[in-house]
Scaffold this motif. Sequence first.
Motif, PDB file in Angstrom:
ATOM      1  N   ASN A 151     -49.545 -53.178 -14.023  1.00 37.67           N
ATOM      2  CA  ASN A 151     -50.962 -53.538 -14.005  1.00 37.67           C
ATOM      3  C   ASN A 151     -51.606 -52.627 -15.017  1.00 37.67           C
ATOM      4  OD1 ASN A 151     -51.658 -50.975 -12.853  1.00 37.67           O
ATOM      5  ND2 ASN A 151     -50.860 -51.753 -10.932  1.00 37.67           N
ATOM      6  N   SER A 152     -52.817 -52.841 -15.323  1.00 40.25           N
ATOM      7  CA  SER A 152     -53.378 -52.019 -16.389  1.00 40.25           C
ATOM      8  C   SER A 152     -54.122 -50.811 -15.843  1.00 40.25           C
ATOM      9  CB  SER A 152     -54.292 -52.861 -17.264  1.00 40.25           C
ATOM     10  OG  SER A 152     -55.280 -53.411 -16.433  1.00 40.25           O
ATOM     11  N   THR A 153     -54.126 -50.636 -14.531  1.00 36.73           N
ATOM     12  CA  THR A 153     -54.931 -49.532 -14.007  1.00 36.73           C
ATOM     13  C   THR A 153     -54.194 -48.205 -13.993  1.00 36.73           C
ATOM     14  OG1 THR A 153     -54.328 -50.172 -11.791  1.00 36.73           O
ATOM     15  CG2 THR A 153     -56.454 -50.942 -12.595  1.00 36.73           C
ATOM     16  N   ASN A 154     -52.898 -48.190 -13.649  1.00 36.77           N
ATOM     17  CA  ASN A 154     -52.198 -46.912 -13.577  1.00 36.77           C
ATOM     18  C   ASN A 154     -51.983 -46.326 -14.957  1.00 36.77           C
ATOM     19  OD1 ASN A 154     -49.960 -46.952 -10.702  1.00 36.77           O
ATOM     20  ND2 ASN A 154     -52.047 -46.270 -10.974  1.00 36.77           N
ATOM     21  N   ARG A 155     -52.466 -45.139 -15.138  1.00 40.33           N
ATOM     22  CA  ARG A 155     -52.311 -44.506 -16.435  1.00 40.33           C
ATOM     23  C   ARG A 155     -52.345 -42.985 -16.288  1.00 40.33           C
ATOM     24  NH1 ARG A 155     -56.376 -45.763 -20.620  1.00 40.33           N
ATOM     25  NH2 ARG A 155     -55.778 -47.920 -20.258  1.00 40.33           N
ATOM     26  N   TYR A 156     -51.744 -42.329 -17.247  1.00 39.02           N
ATOM     27  CA  TYR A 156     -51.854 -40.874 -17.299  1.00 39.02           C
ATOM     28  C   TYR A 156     -51.721 -40.436 -18.736  1.00 39.02           C
ATOM     29  CZ  TYR A 156     -46.700 -40.552 -17.607  1.00 39.02           C
ATOM     30  OH  TYR A 156     -45.392 -40.672 -17.981  1.00 39.02           O
ATOM     31  N   LEU A 157     -52.173 -39.224 -18.994  1.00 32.96           N
ATOM     32  CA  LEU A 157     -52.191 -38.729 -20.356  1.00 32.96           C
ATOM     33  C   LEU A 157     -51.282 -37.504 -20.444  1.00 32.96           C
ATOM     34  CD1 LEU A 157     -55.388 -38.364 -22.457  1.00 32.96           C
ATOM     35  CD2 LEU A 157     -53.953 -36.354 -22.173  1.00 32.96           C
ATOM     36  N   VAL A 158     -50.562 -37.396 -21.531  1.00 35.73           N
ATOM     37  CA  VAL A 158     -49.827 -36.157 -21.800  1.00 35.73           C
ATOM     38  C   VAL A 158     -50.343 -35.598 -23.118  1.00 35.73           C
ATOM     39  CG1 VAL A 158     -47.596 -35.018 -22.066  1.00 35.73           C
ATOM     40  CG2 VAL A 158     -47.787 -37.063 -20.614  1.00 35.73           C
ATOM     41  N   ARG A 159     -50.813 -34.356 -23.047  1.00 32.97           N
ATOM     42  CA  ARG A 159     -51.358 -33.701 -24.236  1.00 32.97           C
ATOM     43  C   ARG A 159     -50.276 -32.790 -24.803  1.00 32.97           C
ATOM     44  NH1 ARG A 159     -56.573 -33.476 -25.536  1.00 32.97           N
ATOM     45  NH2 ARG A 159     -57.207 -34.095 -23.439  1.00 32.97           N
ATOM     46  N   PHE A 160     -49.863 -33.081 -26.027  1.00 29.20           N
ATOM     47  CA  PHE A 160     -48.821 -32.275 -26.684  1.00 29.20           C
ATOM     48  C   PHE A 160     -49.458 -31.417 -27.768  1.00 29.20           C
ATOM     49  CE2 PHE A 160     -46.604 -36.050 -25.190  1.00 29.20           C
ATOM     50  CZ  PHE A 160     -45.392 -35.566 -24.705  1.00 29.20           C
ATOM     51  N   ARG A 161     -49.039 -30.171 -27.852  1.00 30.04           N
ATOM     52  CA  ARG A 161     -49.483 -29.323 -28.963  1.00 30.04           C
ATOM     53  C   ARG A 161     -48.261 -28.743 -29.658  1.00 30.04           C
ATOM     54  NH1 ARG A 161     -54.774 -26.360 -26.307  1.00 30.04           N
ATOM     55  NH2 ARG A 161     -55.981 -28.302 -26.252  1.00 30.04           N
ATOM     56  N   ALA A 162     -48.259 -28.843 -30.966  1.00 29.32           N
ATOM     57  CA  ALA A 162     -47.161 -28.266 -31.748  1.00 29.32           C
ATOM     58  C   ALA A 162     -47.713 -27.096 -32.554  1.00 29.32           C
ATOM     59  CB  ALA A 162     -46.563 -29.311 -32.672  1.00 29.32           C
ATOM     60  N   PHE A 163     -47.188 -25.921 -32.291  1.00 27.43           N
ATOM     61  CA  PHE A 163     -47.508 -24.692 -33.037  1.00 27.43           C
ATOM     62  C   PHE A 163     -46.296 -24.383 -33.918  1.00 27.43           C
ATOM     63  CE2 PHE A 163     -49.611 -24.663 -28.981  1.00 27.43           C
ATOM     64  CZ  PHE A 163     -50.827 -24.020 -29.134  1.00 27.43           C
ATOM     65  N   ASP A 164     -46.438 -23.436 -34.816  1.00 25.17           N
ATOM     66  CA  ASP A 164     -45.273 -23.047 -35.612  1.00 25.17           C
ATOM     67  C   ASP A 164     -44.229 -22.312 -34.765  1.00 25.17           C
ATOM     68  OD1 ASP A 164     -46.305 -24.253 -37.817  1.00 25.17           O
ATOM     69  OD2 ASP A 164     -47.172 -22.410 -38.656  1.00 25.17           O
ATOM     70  N   ASP A 165     -44.660 -21.762 -33.627  1.00 28.31           N
ATOM     71  CA  ASP A 165     -43.710 -21.013 -32.789  1.00 28.31           C
ATOM     72  C   ASP A 165     -43.304 -21.756 -31.514  1.00 28.31           C
ATOM     73  OD1 ASP A 165     -46.255 -20.746 -31.793  1.00 28.31           O
ATOM     74  OD2 ASP A 165     -46.211 -18.576 -31.585  1.00 28.31           O
ATOM     75  N   GLY A 166     -43.603 -23.039 -31.443  1.00 25.12           N
ATOM     76  CA  GLY A 166     -43.142 -23.787 -30.286  1.00 25.12           C
ATOM     77  C   GLY A 166     -44.094 -24.902 -29.897  1.00 25.12           C
ATOM     78  N   ILE A 167     -43.842 -25.486 -28.752  1.00 29.09           N
ATOM     79  CA  ILE A 167     -44.687 -26.601 -28.318  1.00 29.09           C
ATOM     80  C   ILE A 167     -45.143 -26.387 -26.869  1.00 29.09           C
ATOM     81  CG2 ILE A 167     -43.453 -28.223 -29.832  1.00 29.09           C
ATOM     82  CD1 ILE A 167     -42.981 -28.966 -26.335  1.00 29.09           C
ATOM     83  N   GLY A 168     -46.200 -27.079 -26.527  1.00 27.71           N
ATOM     84  CA  GLY A 168     -46.659 -27.108 -25.141  1.00 27.71           C
ATOM     85  C   GLY A 168     -47.112 -28.521 -24.823  1.00 27.71           C
ATOM     86  N   PHE A 169     -46.949 -28.914 -23.597  1.00 24.27           N
ATOM     87  CA  PHE A 169     -47.527 -30.198 -23.185  1.00 24.27           C
ATOM     88  C   PHE A 169     -47.911 -30.132 -21.723  1.00 24.27           C
ATOM     89  CE2 PHE A 169     -42.930 -30.694 -22.540  1.00 24.27           C
ATOM     90  CZ  PHE A 169     -42.840 -31.244 -21.271  1.00 24.27           C
ATOM     91  N   ARG A 170     -48.940 -30.895 -21.386  1.00 26.46           N
ATOM     92  CA  ARG A 170     -49.333 -30.955 -19.983  1.00 26.46           C
ATOM     93  C   ARG A 170     -49.775 -32.358 -19.615  1.00 26.46           C
ATOM     94  NH1 ARG A 170     -55.095 -27.866 -20.185  1.00 26.46           N
ATOM     95  NH2 ARG A 170     -56.342 -29.663 -20.759  1.00 26.46           N
TER      96      ARG A 170
END
Length: 668
Positions: free
Chosen positions: A102-121
């Motif tokens: 269905n089109s209602t269920n959704r979530y977001l993942v925020r990715f960040r790329a730094f020169d020394d690694g990555i983070g996501f939440r």
Amino acid sequence: MTSSSLAAKSVQLLSPNGEIKLLINDDDSRPNYQIEFSQQKVIAPSQLGMEFKNAESLSEGFEIKEVVRNSVDTWWQLPWGERQDVQDKHNEVAITFAAKRNSTNRYLVRFRAFDDGIGFRYEVPKQQGLLADIEITNELTQFSLADAEQATAWWIPARGWNRYEYTYRTTALSDIDRVHTPFTYKLKSGVHLSIHEAALVDYAAMTLDQRRPGLFKADLTPWSDGVLVKTKAGFKTPWRTIQISKDAVGLLNSNLILNLNEPNKLGDVSWVEPGKYVGIWWGMHVGENTWASGKKHGATTSETKRYMDFAAKYGFQGVLVEGWNIGWDGEWFNNGDLFHFSDSFDDFDLKAVTDYGKHKNVQLIGHHETSGSVSNYRDQMSDAYALYQQHGVKQIKTGYVADGGNIKRIDEGGIVRKEWHDGQFMVAEYLHSVTEAAKHKISINTHEPIKATGLRRTYPNWIAREGARGQEFNAWGTPPNPPEHTAILPFTRLLAGPMDFTPGIFDMSFNGLGDKSNRPQTTLAKQLALYVVLYSPIQMAADLPRNYVAKLDAFQFIVDVPTDWQESKAIAGEVGDYVVFARHEREGDDWYLGALTDENARNITIKLDFLAEGKTYQAQIYRDGEKAEWKHNPYDLVIEEKSVTANDELSLRLATSGGTAIRFKALK
Ligand code: NOJ
Ligand code: CA
């Protein structure tokens, strides 16, 4: 910021220098990510998502719906720290995954790329099916380590009785079951990675469970009722982080964890004061004193004044006093209901010692051992903080001595529950003590803490914590900390943030020398090097005053070394073998260097190009003597002076479990 709502199957995110490449896909309708570093795959496709108790899971049947990009390049400042100025330079992509069902269920993942690694939440908005109270029963995040058959890992087990206080294991991945983070490993190519998390707030700590060879899955520490996380609609998870570096030293020079935390929320924090302290502490650990009242009681008014005299004479800011309050006379281990936090033993006069301290310009450092009875502590907390504030105390060391899984809480129904130190309940409890203390302008140094995740940026009064085997294990631990311990800590535990290790034991013979007894398994020079290697804004001179008086020449380094830095540089090292740090003091021009090694003696040549160009420095060198070796001859120490500039090199000769500590005094 650029946005596109075109359905994409694959999204790419590059670090600012282009070396790290993150690919996010929705193939097979399962959102996943993978990572390349310098064209080498380091994380194979790894699943994302989570499951709930009473709602449809965010896992299979999702596709990429929206992609929003952003780039940041700014500088910000730490009120205290291993450096003052921190660069936050990253590229970001925020991806919305939507359910095909269905089109209602959704979530977001925020990715960040730094020169020394990555983070996501994960950011899960309020939506149909997720409207009020939510219980997370499974976080699906995977870390599928690529090319790792021949990797070496440094780790401590998770969900054990001794919390984070284990000796580090150095093994192949195949020997791993469930581990704490930071979890550090090295690929055959020499690339080093460390998996951890940032900004752990109102969520359970992430441990890692190896499900199949090389496939690690987020394993959140549960509540006593088995639920992992209890939250409300519209929530964010902590950042899942992967530091990546071409070598071991690169891990040490990273600001990734701090950059993924929120800015200072406390406003003016000039009342948070880094500094050095001594205390009524080691005497209890080696059995010379007791926390309990009686003949050997350590925390007496007169003993505190004696420590204050010593602190004043040598320029220490604080005196920690443990065992001052009612509760220590019983079986206090795992039994914290005994403790009263506003009532002192008869032979300890809080007003008298703090008045004395004021006139000597020395602060009393408070102490609250809870033994894991957190409801008992919470009931008394605001009175206890107010009492200390009223007497001018600016820092409290807290303790949560209780077996893992045995934190005692009394729930709303009055029923006793047992929780983990790293479950969501305690994550909130530790932070509560920090924010309550902030109201009283008090800083907190947590022992038996939740692991550090960079919250010192947001709450600068969370000044330090333990969270690994500290010096105390050398007094009574089985075994004591092995020579490699402090050559592993910087690359593992310390990646998370400052540690109150309590260095500086000068008398290693309290149980006899050799390797069969409890003692620091180091040379004297290595004890000095710890002040520079193991970063903390507060550092203890942990030994008894008389042991410093007996070696005043070596003690001079502890007297001189600052705890707050303008800049820090790790300049050499291999995990578990050796490490060298250079740090520039915050107020002044001097540099300091600390180098230490494991059980192997070694020679290291260091370029002094970190020093200011064109300046001459007097290097005050504290090094292992020619005959030094940790087992039988730890005290052989040479102190010498040399004039040096940035163009020079220095050869350091480190004995077995030895070290070098240097003050580079800037000359006019
Ligand atoms: C454990 C702490 O790590 C240690 O420093 C302290 O002395 C004891 N708890 C007693 O509170
Ligand atoms: Ca401890």
